[in-house]
Design an enzyme around this catalytic site. Structure first.
Site, PDB file in Angstrom:
ATOM      1  N   GLY A  26       0.853  -1.316   0.583  1.00 41.73           N
ATOM      2  CA  GLY A  26       0.007   0.167   0.078  1.00 41.73           C
ATOM      3  C   GLY A  26       0.959   1.815  -0.064  1.00 41.73           C
ATOM      4  O   GLY A  26       1.615   1.842  -0.527  1.00 41.73           O
ATOM      5  N   SER A  53      -4.135  -5.300  -4.075  1.00 45.19           N
ATOM      6  CA  SER A  53      -2.937  -4.982  -4.983  1.00 45.19           C
ATOM      7  C   SER A  53      -1.621  -6.028  -5.287  1.00 45.19           C
ATOM      8  O   SER A  53      -1.061  -5.840  -5.418  1.00 45.19           O
ATOM      9  CB  SER A  53      -2.304  -4.887  -3.210  1.00 45.19           C
ATOM     10  OG  SER A  53      -2.456  -4.363  -2.720  1.00 45.19           O
ATOM     11  N   HIS A 108       6.591   1.209  12.089  1.00 48.19           N
ATOM     12  CA  HIS A 108       5.494   1.686  13.154  1.00 48.19           C
ATOM     13  C   HIS A 108       5.202   0.931  14.657  1.00 48.19           C
ATOM     14  O   HIS A 108       5.171  -0.934  14.242  1.00 48.19           O
ATOM     15  CB  HIS A 108       3.424   2.158  12.965  1.00 48.19           C
ATOM     16  CG  HIS A 108       3.587   2.731  14.005  1.00 48.19           C
ATOM     17  ND1 HIS A 108       3.885   3.985  15.143  1.00 48.19           N
ATOM     18  CD2 HIS A 108       1.922   2.624  14.515  1.00 48.19           C
ATOM     19  CE1 HIS A 108       2.879   3.808  16.040  1.00 48.19           C
ATOM     20  NE2 HIS A 108       1.771   3.346  15.837  1.00 48.19           N
ATOM     21  N   SER A 252       6.582  40.060   8.485  1.00 43.49           N
ATOM     22  CA  SER A 252       6.277  41.719   8.825  1.00 43.49           C
ATOM     23  C   SER A 252       6.267  41.606  10.075  1.00 43.49           C
ATOM     24  O   SER A 252       6.440  40.908  11.364  1.00 43.49           O
ATOM     25  CB  SER A 252       4.908  42.261   8.757  1.00 43.49           C
ATOM     26  OG  SER A 252       4.395  42.175   9.026  1.00 43.49           O
TER      27      SER A 252
HETATM   28  P1  NDP Z   1      -1.270   0.665   3.984  1.00 44.47           P
HETATM   29  O1  NDP Z   1      -3.132   0.977   3.983  1.00 44.47           O
HETATM   30  O2  NDP Z   1      -1.492   1.500   2.546  1.00 44.47           O
HETATM   31  O3  NDP Z   1      -1.871  -0.698   3.620  1.00 44.47           O
HETATM   32  C1  NDP Z   1      -2.476  -1.559   2.545  1.00 44.47           C
HETATM   33  C2  NDP Z   1      -1.292  -2.638   2.246  1.00 44.47           C
HETATM   34  O4  NDP Z   1      -1.989  -3.529   2.813  1.00 44.47           O
HETATM   35  C3  NDP Z   1      -2.218  -3.523   0.535  1.00 44.47           C
HETATM   36  O5  NDP Z   1      -1.413  -3.754  -0.511  1.00 44.47           O
HETATM   37  C4  NDP Z   1      -3.445  -4.556   1.456  1.00 44.47           C
HETATM   38  O6  NDP Z   1      -3.538  -5.316   0.023  1.00 44.47           O
HETATM   39  C5  NDP Z   1      -2.549  -5.012   2.674  1.00 44.47           C
HETATM   40  N1  NDP Z   1      -3.228  -5.873   2.589  1.00 44.47           N
HETATM   41  C6  NDP Z   1      -4.770  -5.179   3.843  1.00 44.47           C
HETATM   42  N2  NDP Z   1      -5.079  -6.550   4.558  1.00 44.47           N
HETATM   43  C7  NDP Z   1      -4.147  -7.421   4.068  1.00 44.47           C
HETATM   44  C8  NDP Z   1      -4.296  -8.993   4.323  1.00 44.47           C
HETATM   45  N3  NDP Z   1      -5.111  -9.166   4.969  1.00 44.47           N
HETATM   46  N4  NDP Z   1      -2.215  -9.427   4.179  1.00 44.47           N
HETATM   47  C9  NDP Z   1      -2.234  -9.031   2.694  1.00 44.47           C
HETATM   48  N5  NDP Z   1      -1.878  -7.924   3.107  1.00 44.47           N
HETATM   49  C10 NDP Z   1      -3.281  -6.874   3.424  1.00 44.47           C
HETATM   50  O7  NDP Z   1      -1.042   1.011   4.760  1.00 44.47           O
HETATM   51  P2  NDP Z   1       0.181   2.239   5.610  1.00 44.47           P
HETATM   52  O8  NDP Z   1       1.442   1.885   4.105  1.00 44.47           O
HETATM   53  O9  NDP Z   1      -0.532   3.093   5.416  1.00 44.47           O
HETATM   54  O10 NDP Z   1       0.555   1.813   6.725  1.00 44.47           O
HETATM   55  C11 NDP Z   1       1.628   0.455   6.875  1.00 44.47           C
HETATM   56  C12 NDP Z   1       3.013   0.446   8.109  1.00 44.47           C
HETATM   57  O11 NDP Z   1       3.550   1.947   7.818  1.00 44.47           O
HETATM   58  C13 NDP Z   1       1.649   0.510   9.006  1.00 44.47           C
HETATM   59  O12 NDP Z   1       2.230  -0.193  10.498  1.00 44.47           O
HETATM   60  C14 NDP Z   1       1.697   2.309   9.529  1.00 44.47           C
HETATM   61  O13 NDP Z   1       1.838   3.016  10.853  1.00 44.47           O
HETATM   62  C15 NDP Z   1       3.128   2.758   9.273  1.00 44.47           C
HETATM   63  N6  NDP Z   1       3.381   4.098   8.657  1.00 44.47           N
HETATM   64  C16 NDP Z   1       2.767   4.583   7.378  1.00 44.47           C
HETATM   65  C17 NDP Z   1       2.681   5.958   6.922  1.00 44.47           C
HETATM   66  C18 NDP Z   1       2.189   6.469   5.994  1.00 44.47           C
HETATM   67  O14 NDP Z   1       2.767   6.883   4.925  1.00 44.47           O
HETATM   68  N7  NDP Z   1       0.943   5.911   5.624  1.00 44.47           N
HETATM   69  C19 NDP Z   1       4.157   6.041   7.671  1.00 44.47           C
HETATM   70  C20 NDP Z   1       5.025   6.084   8.595  1.00 44.47           C
HETATM   71  C21 NDP Z   1       4.784   4.606   9.203  1.00 44.47           C
HETATM   72  P3  NDP Z   1      -5.381  -5.023  -0.806  1.00 44.47           P
HETATM   73  O15 NDP Z   1      -4.917  -3.574  -1.915  1.00 44.47           O
HETATM   74  O16 NDP Z   1      -4.553  -6.721  -1.418  1.00 44.47           O
HETATM   75  O17 NDP Z   1      -5.901  -4.895   0.421  1.00 44.47           O
HETATM   76 MG    MG Z   2       1.148   7.746  13.007  1.00 38.92          MG
END
Ligand code: NDP
Ligand code: MG
Ligand code: MG
Length: 332
Positions: A26, A53, A108, A252
């Protein structure tokens, strides 16, 4: 002074023969997986079958498989799925396929710190948390720079955890900007505090209060919107780049004197006491229990009722019109 690293302090050699399984593709997974692959690491992607994804990761040239298989095949299991589902996915697919000496890696620390995941003692627990959204992590990497990151080791079973942590941080490009050592506890508590008190929560409430003050006094909402919301970014950009006094030096003289004397009247000691209460609710687990139980009861509806209040607020209504005027093609 905190411990820091830059790119030249780190070698990828210790992890170049290891496989990094990125779980999730994601916001962060996509960016980090592509950066690591471009940096020469062996990257595979673990996803749920039938999700959106899978095709995208394959189209981007990655080897994609189930989370269970990616856990079996990987040495470093880098978990980048939404925080609130990490516990369940760990229980069903990652935990049963984990073996001694692997690393569980995060961006995280909440899942480990609040024990949504109960990891065994014979693996490494590491974190590389980029301080920026995934789009920036990829964009800055392609510009030969990076997004700074904070890094931590919670459990060093192999004795090689730091090689793994710093290797990942280098491979995603973050070490080019700089790395700062932290702990899982510090990352979770400061991250949650920042987004509640200052960044998301604090900023949204401050802007809304300022907007209401002007509109209730009879000023035009469009003028209020530009004054208290639109311009905020310009000031925050200056603070980020030049520091607080750097900002004061660039506004300013009237803004400088007025802001220096009136700012503390608005954000006063009562405000700071409230911030301390918010921090205490994080530290003592009150917020964690509330959030978990809301999420279990209502899922994403847990915040919908609050967002609905904003939808109905004049600041959002007038904001939509103003943004359409400035950026006709933009989506909300
Ligand atoms: P996302 O919401 O973007 O993650 C979505 C992804 O997870 C998709 O590829 C989805 O696949 C996959 N997914 C969902 N459910 C499942 C499952 N049951 N099994 C396998 N894959 C699954 O997450 P983020 O990138 O926002 O966050 C990820 C981590 O990074 C978290 O710990 C967050 O705290 C941390 N973080 C995030 C930041 C950010 O910019 N968002 C900043 C810093 C840290 P599908 O599309 O196929 O459902
Ligand atoms: Mg946060
Ligand atoms: Mg944060």
């Amino acid at each position: 002074m905190a411990k820091t690293w830059k790119d030249n302090d780190i070698s990828l050699d210790p992890i170049k023969d290891q496989t990094v399984s990125v779980i999730g593709y994601g916001i962060q997974g996509d960016a980090q997986a592509n950066n690591m692959k471009d940096s020469g690491l062996n990257v595979i992607i673990g996803l749920k079958e039938g999700g959106n994804s899978w095709k995208k990761a394959e189209a981007d040239g990655h080897k994609v498989m189930s989370v269970a298989d990616a856990t079996k095949q990987g040495d470093i299991i880098h978990i980048l799925i939404p925080d609130m589902i990490q516990g369940q996915v760990y229980k069903d697919e990652i935990g049963p396929n984990l073996s001694e000496g692997k690393a569980l890696s995060f961006s995280h620390a909440a899942a480990i710190y609040w024990k949504w995941i109960e990891a065994p003692s014979n693996v490494d627990l590491i974190m590389v948390a980029p301080k920026g959204p995934g789009s920036k992590v990829r964009e800055t990497y392609l510009d030969n720079f990076g997004t700074p990151a904070i890094v931590a080791v919670e459990q060093d079973f192999t004795g090689k955890s730091w090689d793994r942590t710093l290797g990942i941080a280098k491979a995603i490009g973050s070490a080019r900007a700089g790395l700062i050592k932290t702990t899982f506890k510090e990352e979770v508590e400061t991250d949650w505090f920042g987004e509640q008190a200052d960044l998301c929560g604090g900023a949204a409430s401050m802007v809304t209060n300022a907007f209401e003050t002007l509109v209730e006094a009879g000023y035009q909402p469009e003028i209020a919107y530009f004054e208290v919301l639109h311009e905020l970014k310009l000031i925050v950009d200056m603070i980020q780049r030049y520091g607080i006094n750097g900002m004061w030096r660039r506004v300013s003289e009237t803004a400088r004197y007025g802001g220096l004397t009136r700012g503390p009247m608005v954000m006063d000691s009562a405000n700071k006491e409230n911030m301390k209460k918010v921090l205490t609710m994080i530290q003592d687990g009150t917020f964690n229990s509330e959030w978990i139980s809301e999420y279990q009861k209502n899922g994403k509806d847990a915040f919908d009722k609050y967002m609905k209040q904003y939808d109905e607020h004049q600041i959002e209504k007038v904001g939509k019109d103003m943004r359409k005027m400035m950026w006709p093609d933009s989506t909300e």
